[in-house]
Design a protein around this motif. Structure first.
Motif, mmCIF file in Angstrom:
data_model
loop_
_atom_site.group_PDB
_atom_site.id
_atom_site.type_symbol
_atom_site.label_atom_id
_atom_site.label_comp_id
_atom_site.label_asym_id
_atom_site.label_seq_id
_atom_site.Cartn_x
_atom_site.Cartn_y
_atom_site.Cartn_z
ATOM 1 N N ASP A 51 0.821 -1.209 0.000
ATOM 2 C CA ASP A 51 0.000 0.000 0.000
ATOM 3 C C ASP A 51 0.862 1.270 0.000
ATOM 4 O O ASP A 51 2.094 1.201 -0.007
ATOM 5 C CB ASP A 51 -1.009 -0.028 1.154
ATOM 6 C CG ASP A 51 -0.364 0.064 2.535
ATOM 7 O OD1 ASP A 51 0.815 0.453 2.649
ATOM 8 O OD2 ASP A 51 -1.061 -0.248 3.519
ATOM 9 N N GLU B 210 3.170 -0.811 3.566
ATOM 10 C CA GLU B 210 2.795 -2.049 4.237
ATOM 11 C C GLU B 210 2.266 -3.064 3.227
ATOM 12 O O GLU B 210 1.679 -2.686 2.209
ATOM 13 C CB GLU B 210 1.721 -1.792 5.293
ATOM 14 C CG GLU B 210 2.205 -0.926 6.428
ATOM 15 C CD GLU B 210 1.136 -0.684 7.464
ATOM 16 O OE1 GLU B 210 1.486 -0.625 8.644
ATOM 17 O OE2 GLU B 210 -0.050 -0.554 7.108
ATOM 18 N N ARG C 46 -0.301 -6.055 2.326
ATOM 19 C CA ARG C 46 -1.643 -6.506 2.681
ATOM 20 C C ARG C 46 -2.042 -7.611 1.719
ATOM 21 O O ARG C 46 -1.520 -7.700 0.618
ATOM 22 C CB ARG C 46 -2.661 -5.369 2.569
ATOM 23 C CG ARG C 46 -2.370 -4.228 3.520
ATOM 24 C CD ARG C 46 -3.364 -3.082 3.362
ATOM 25 N NE ARG C 46 -3.015 -1.992 4.264
ATOM 26 C CZ ARG C 46 -3.422 -1.902 5.511
ATOM 27 N NH1 ARG C 46 -4.210 -2.820 6.008
ATOM 28 N NH2 ARG C 46 -3.047 -0.900 6.270
ATOM 29 N N SER D 46 -6.809 -8.189 4.779
ATOM 30 C CA SER D 46 -5.928 -8.299 5.939
ATOM 31 C C SER D 46 -5.580 -6.944 6.536
ATOM 32 O O SER D 46 -5.854 -5.895 5.960
ATOM 33 C CB SER D 46 -4.628 -8.998 5.535
ATOM 34 O OG SER D 46 -3.765 -8.104 4.843
ATOM 35 N N GLU D 47 -4.903 -7.038 7.668
ATOM 36 C CA GLU D 47 -4.252 -5.872 8.258
ATOM 37 C C GLU D 47 -2.974 -5.591 7.464
ATOM 38 O O GLU D 47 -2.621 -6.370 6.578
ATOM 39 C CB GLU D 47 -3.892 -6.185 9.710
ATOM 40 C CG GLU D 47 -2.891 -7.335 9.842
ATOM 41 C CD GLU D 47 -2.585 -7.703 11.277
ATOM 42 O OE1 GLU D 47 -2.630 -6.830 12.143
ATOM 43 O OE2 GLU D 47 -2.286 -8.875 11.522
ATOM 44 N N GLY D 48 -2.280 -4.524 7.793
ATOM 45 C CA GLY D 48 -1.002 -4.233 7.155
ATOM 46 C C GLY D 48 0.131 -4.985 7.827
ATOM 47 O O GLY D 48 0.146 -5.126 9.053
ATOM 48 N N TYR D 49 1.076 -5.473 7.047
ATOM 49 C CA TYR D 49 2.249 -6.187 7.552
ATOM 50 C C TYR D 49 3.499 -5.438 7.126
ATOM 51 O O TYR D 49 3.545 -4.875 6.035
ATOM 52 C CB TYR D 49 2.303 -7.605 6.983
ATOM 53 C CG TYR D 49 1.190 -8.501 7.460
ATOM 54 C CD1 TYR D 49 1.335 -9.271 8.606
ATOM 55 C CD2 TYR D 49 -0.013 -8.582 6.762
ATOM 56 C CE1 TYR D 49 0.318 -10.107 9.051
ATOM 57 C CE2 TYR D 49 -1.033 -9.410 7.199
ATOM 58 C CZ TYR D 49 -0.862 -10.170 8.343
ATOM 59 O OH TYR D 49 -1.873 -10.981 8.776
ATOM 60 N N GLY E 34 0.372 -14.551 7.372
ATOM 61 C CA GLY E 34 -1.042 -14.263 7.620
ATOM 62 C C GLY E 34 -1.944 -15.115 6.747
ATOM 63 O O GLY E 34 -2.968 -15.633 7.202
#
Length: 59
Positions: free
Chosen positions: A10, A14, A16, A30-33, A42
């Protein structure tokens, strides 16, 4: 067509993933990694845990 996981980066840098149905519709996000490996982990967690997950209706 089977569903697929799609990993992207993004604007904040991050990683996603989204889960897309066979028709291309996004059905999970998902959340950001911080790393691509984190996003892949994830995805593996979703694969491992979703098959036997219970449904809880809190409405």
């Amino acid at each position: 067509m089977a569903g697929k996981f799609v990993i992207s980066k993004d604007k904040k840098g991050e990683f996603r993933f989204v889960l897309k149905a066979g028709n291309g519709e996004i059905i999970a996000m998902s959340e950001g990694y911080a790393s691509k490996d984190g996003a892949k982990n994830g995805i593996e967690s979703v694969r491992k845990n979703a098959a036997d997950a219970t449904v809880v209706d809190e409405s």
